[in-house]
Write an enzyme that holds these catalytic residues in place. Structure first.
Site: not given
Ligand SMILES: Cc1cc2nc3c(=O)[nH]c(=O)nc-3n(C[C@H](O)[C@H](O)[C@H](O)COP(=O)(O)O)c2cc1C
Length: 416
Positions: A163, A186, A212, A289, A313
């Site tokens: 990330s 981002y 993203t 994404k 997400h």
């Molecule tokens: C706590 C948390 C932080 C996240 N941070 C980012 C991030 O910094 N960048 C991003 O593209 N997606 C982020 N995501 C989304 C994840 O990349 C992913 O799309 C998502 O967690 C998938 O769903 P799941 O948690 O049900 O497996 C985050 C998700 C969570 C739960």
């Protein structure tokens, strides 16, 4: 006419049993069964009891076992940040319920004594199609954060997407992973910041930048906001919310950058023009994404994007109520094999992964489950989460009659 408690409970259970939302998922009760109500069968004798925490990663029988252990270890505000969806969390739940809309149609009498789960993405072969999704600020869940996750990903040969909001720098994480990462971007509202981050990621050996594109607005993370006041620690001591600059102090990828003029870390101003510019800036593959509509998937292919990730997400962007597994078939059909399609959001079981791969996804990214493992036990917890997913995927591939990922074909899945 007054209604006594037993009658009102009976009517409520009858109502629940008749509800299309609940039908099939309401557990049969082992005691106090209700005449006239059709409750599902079989009785659930061994439900997960969230108060019975696993004491070691090996005790876990599925990935869900890690969530309560993570809850016990991680500060309530950080846990709330991770668990939260948006508003009523309809999308968050839809991601899981979506898998019930698709059923498996196994083939028999295929030799599956040996299973090869490997996949090739951008010319690199990984032993598994399970990818570690980008999750920001992993030191909020364990002091070793992204480094622990990288070591666990290395143990199972999982591709790791790092990330932009990482606590550890991309160079250190790449070294711990021992193989090239993908970098999630981002883009912010400032081109120079995005450009500098992309250059740093490329220099550290990243193969792809996953841009993203689904975080363009604010979000009402109600679970987070309700859990923050239950956290007795002084959040301002770490987060220093006085300005964006102080708030980014723990984010390694912003260090050394001129962030003057940065109004936020997301990119509500991003359009296809940004991606053209990015294409001229980096040799890395570009992955989008957050695609959910087949029209955007086709535009991405037309714009020369190298891959997309079908993602909402993890139910953290908009509370639209559509699961990604529901969105996948129309996107696969529209893309017609022009680029690889990855998917995430709600994947927790080997059968979930098999469904997505059979429907045409090339690989599946996992978010919260490995964070549960990290929060619960650090690196060994992440390793076990990933191992459990691999074990379940292996078994599911055997059961549907697919010795390799290529053998997972659309005919193995039907809409229920
Ligand atoms: C706590 C948390 C932080 C996240 N941070 C980012 C991030 O910094 N960048 C991003 O593209 N997606 C982020 N995501 C989304 C994840 O990349 C992913 O799309 C998502 O967690 C998938 O769903 P799941 O948690 O049900 O497996 C985050 C998700 C969570 C739960």
């Amino acid at each position: 006419m007054p209604i006594d408690q037993a009658t009102s409970r009976r009517r409520f259970l009858q109502f629940l049993a008749g509800s299309p939302l609940i039908a099939g998922s309401l557990p049969a009760f082992a005691e106090g069964s209700v005449a006239g109500a059709k409750l599902s069968d079989p009785i659930i004798w061994a439900p997960l009891k969230t108060e019975n925490l696993i004491k070691s990663p090996k005790e876990a029988i599925n990935v869900f076992d890690f969530e309560p252990a993570c809850r016990a270890n991680v500060p309530p505000a950080h846990f709330g940040y991770m668990a939260s969806g948006i508003d009523d969390e309809v999308t968050l739940r839809a991601n899981r319920e979506g898998f019930l809309k698709f059923v498996l149609r196994p083939r028999r009498l295929v030799d599956v004594s040996k299973v090869d789960m490997s996949v090739e993405i951008f010319g690199v072969r990984y032993q598994t199609p399970i990818i570690v999704a980008p999750v920001g600020g992993q030191q909020s869940f364990h002091p070793e954060g992204e480094i622990a996750v990288a070591k666990a990903a290395r143990a199972g040969d999982h591709l790791q997407i790092l990330s932009t909001s990482t606590n550890a720098g991309v160079e250190d994480v790449a070294a711990a992973r021992g193989a090239p990462l993908w970098y999630q971007l981002y883009a912010t509202n400032k081109w120079e910041v995005a450009k500098a981050m992309v250059a740093r990621a490329e220099k550290s050996g990243c193969l792809a930048v996953a841009v993203t594109i689904d975080r363009s607005g604010g979000r009402n993370q109600e679970t987070l906001f309700r859990l923050v006041p239950t956290d007795s620690r002084d959040c301002n001591a770490c987060h220093e919310r006085g300005s964006l600059a102080t708030n980014l102090k723990r984010r390694a990828m912003y260090q050394g950058l001129d962030i003057s003029g940065l109004s936020h870390t997301q990119s509500s101003n991003m359009t296809w023009d940004f991606l053209k510019r990015l294409r001229d800036t980096t040799k890395m593959k570009i992955v989008l994404k957050g695609v959910l509509a087949h029209e955007d998937a086709v535009l991405a292919a037309d714009a020369g994007m190298d891959a997309i990730i079908v993602s909402n997400h993890g139910g953290r962007s908009e509370d639209s109520g559509r699961s990604t597994i529901d969105a996948l078939p129309e996107i696969v059909e529209a893309v017609r094999g022009r680029m690889p399609i990855l998917i995430d959001s709600g994947f927790r079981r080997g059968t979930d992964i098999v469904k997505a791969l059979a429907l045409g996804a090339h690989a599946v990214c996992i978010g919260r489950p490995y964070i549960w493992g990290l929060g619960a036990f650090g690196q060994p917890g992440v390793e076990r989460v990933l191992e459990l997913l691999r074990i379940e995927l292996h078994a599911a591939m055997q059961q549907v009659g697919a010795p390799t990922v290529k053998d997972l074909v659309p005919g193995m899945v039907r809409r229920a």
